[in-house]
Enzyme design. Structure first.
Site, short mmCIF file in Angstrom:
data_model
loop_
_atom_site.label_atom_id
_atom_site.label_comp_id
_atom_site.label_asym_id
_atom_site.label_seq_id
_atom_site.Cartn_x
_atom_site.Cartn_y
_atom_site.Cartn_z
N SER A 64 -18.36 15.49 14.07
CA SER A 64 -17.75 15.19 12.78
C SER A 64 -18.70 14.93 11.62
O SER A 64 -18.25 14.86 10.48
CB SER A 64 -16.79 14.02 12.92
OG SER A 64 -15.57 14.49 13.40
N SER B 117 -14.49 15.71 11.17
CA SER B 117 -13.57 14.86 10.45
C SER B 117 -14.16 14.20 9.21
O SER B 117 -13.42 13.74 8.36
CB SER B 117 -13.03 13.77 11.37
OG SER B 117 -14.09 12.92 11.80
N LYS C 266 -17.32 6.79 4.71
CA LYS C 266 -16.13 7.32 5.40
C LYS C 266 -15.13 6.19 5.64
O LYS C 266 -15.53 5.07 5.97
CB LYS C 266 -16.58 7.95 6.72
CG LYS C 266 -15.49 8.70 7.48
CD LYS C 266 -16.06 9.36 8.72
CE LYS C 266 -15.01 10.12 9.51
NZ LYS C 266 -15.57 10.80 10.70
#
Ligand code: GLN
Length: 504
Positions: free
Chosen positions: A196, A172, A97
């Site tokens: 997330s 997210s 990420k």
């Protein structure tokens, strides 16, 4: 390009090799690399062939660096060949990420304000993956600074859900979840402040774990809400997720909230046995607002676990209704403080024109941050302001303590809590941006674990009528990843293969 084993042209080889490797889990690929059946470079060829074929459609990545990946692969292969590098993830291609710092690789947090930021250090979790021999393919798309539930607040375009490109992948960590689902990596790292990791895992039909707070170092994770942020794995199955967690966890002196846990043999917990495990279902989780198809799939999973010998019952988990306001008050307060460092001075974007220092700050932040991030900075400043601190921030902290107490009471009676991850399957693109409040409310099932610091896992338990995956969430008491993983692993075995986890 031909190799000894290539049956024909390069293109055919890639296709065949990809098809052969695409069905493998990270652990299986790792075993084949260790056995010498597959070379690290071949695994990379296959995954990059897949990325080349579908990335335009899904947009899982912000940055892809083939050259670096192949360069790293050479050293890793050498160390595997000499026996210096062993372990389940040696040679396995992974995605990271884009809020985890990677030395020499751009780290944008999906924000314009960090569009050109190249850190000179690497997050501990990533460093540990690399030390285990994993090869980084690139950095995945996300909501800007991890604020959002759909990956649509990214400054670098939206990621599409590989199950249905008219839907969001969740967020997210939407890029990481979609990349795993689409076979654009074998497994990935995400971060979870209020869901997330678990929520995009649910929307993309993959497995995601948020560990007990403090289990994985936050060093090098760009902070959103420091008292809740945790790094964790997104993977194709529970075994892979546990394998990654085992590798990335552990004490780190660079993170003052890092725990000295001796009980990190997470893969040892993967046993098929839930006999006598006490499972509690919070009644309120099945109240108004839950899609009936999601409810049915989650209830079926509970019945499956009951049939396998678990003791399943419903109970009242107190204060569930206060979790969202408490979470967004605390998260925004911490976010507002954490994001003060982005001022155009030290790194990242700087407004091209300004009159004085104050004007530089103002213009840089106005131009560099997106709407959702600004909304949260303003809310954070408001709840921390002298006139409202007691009414909002202090009250939210009290609610947080009560929520933790309610979990303590629940875990006196139960080993694992079971419920949905999200009120519905993946929403359509664009829907959530129109109604941010609705988006906040959809975090109802995931934020309690963050407020209380508890470990929780999301894994697929079915599909709705449109073929979109439904997630099952299991939560355990702090430090009880063992019982969490054992329950999840047993359920996964009962459920059987989740059809086309890696969509071809
Ligand atoms: N959707 C939640 C939020 O926007 C959770 C985000 C996260 O876990 N990073 O705050």
């Amino acid at each position: 390009m031909k190799t000894d084993t290539a049956p024909g042209s390069g293109a055919v080889f890639f296709k065949e090799k990809y098809l052969e490797l695409s069905g493998l889990t990270a652990a299986e690929l790792g075993r084949r690399i260790a056995a010498g059946d597959v070379k690290v470079r071949e695994a990379l060829d296959a995954v990059f062939a897949r990325i080349d074929a579908v990335e335009d459609q899904y947009h899982c990545y912000i940055t892809i660096d083939k050259e670096k990946a192949f360069a790293e692969a050479v050293g890793i292969q050498e160390r595997i060949d000499t026996g210096a590098l062993r372990g389940p993830l040696a040679g396995v291609p992974v995605a990271v990420k884009d809020n985890l710092c990677t030395a020499g690789r751009k780290t944008t947090c999906a924000s314009k304000i960090l569009h050109n930021f190249v850190p000179f250090y690497t997050a501990t979790a990533v460093e540990r993956l690399q030390a285990a021999g994993a090869v980084i393919l690139g950095k995945t798309n996300m909501d800007e600074f991890a604020m959002g539930s759909t990956t649509e607040t990214s400054a670098y375009g939206v990621t599409k859900n590989p199950w249905d490109v008219s839907c969001v992948p969740g967020g997210s960590s939407g890029g990481s979840a979609a990349a795993v689902a689409a076979g654009e990596c074998l497994c990935a790292l995400g971060s979870d402040t209020g869901g997330s990791i678990r929520q995009p895992a649910a929307h993309c039909g993959v497995v995601g774990i948020k560990p007990t707070y403090g289990t994985v170092s936050r060093y090098g994770l760009v902070a959103y809400a420091s008292s809740m942020d945790q790094v964790g794995p997104l993977a194709g199955d529970v075994t892979d997720a546990a394998t990654i967690l085992e590798v990335i966890s552990g004490y780190d002196e660079k993170d003052s909230t890092s725990l000295r846990r001796q009980d990190r043999q997470f893969t040892a917990a993967l046993r098929e046995d839930v006999k006598g495990i006490r499972i509690g279902i919070p009644k309120a989780y099945f109240g108004e607002g839950l899609d009936p198809e999601v409810a049915a799939a989650v209830r079926k999973a509970a019945e499956d676990l009951r049939a396998a010998g678990a003791v399943v019952e419903e109970f009242d988990l107190k204060y569930t209704e206060y979790a969202i306001p408490a979470y967004y008050t605390i998260a925004d307060a911490e976010a507002g403080s954490n994001l003060e460092r982005f001022d155009g001075i030290k790194y990242g974007y700087r407004a091209p024109e300004y009159t004085d220092l104050h004007d530089l700050y103002k213009k840089t932040r106005s131009e560099g941050f997106g709407t959702e991030v600004k909304r949260r900075i303003m809310l954070g400043a408001f709840v921390l302001s002298s006139g409202y601190y007691d009414a909002y921030y202090r009250k939210a902290l009290k609610v947080r303590a009560q929520i933790k107490k309610a979990f303590d009471e629940a875990f006196a009676k139960y080993d694992v809590l079971l419920g949905p991850v999200t009120p519905s399957t993946a929403p359509k693109l664009g829907e959530s941006l129109k109604d941010p409040l609705k988006m906040y409310l959809s975090d109802i099932y995931t934020v309690p674990a963050n407020l209380a610091g508890l470990p929780a896992i999301s894994l697929p338990c079915g599909k709705d009528r449109n073929g979109l995956p439904v997630g099952l969430q299991l939560t355990a008491d702090g430090f009880r990843e063992d019982i969490l993983l054992r329950t999840a692993y047993t359920y996964e075995k009962i459920r059987g293969g989740f059809e086309s986890q890696k969509i071809l």
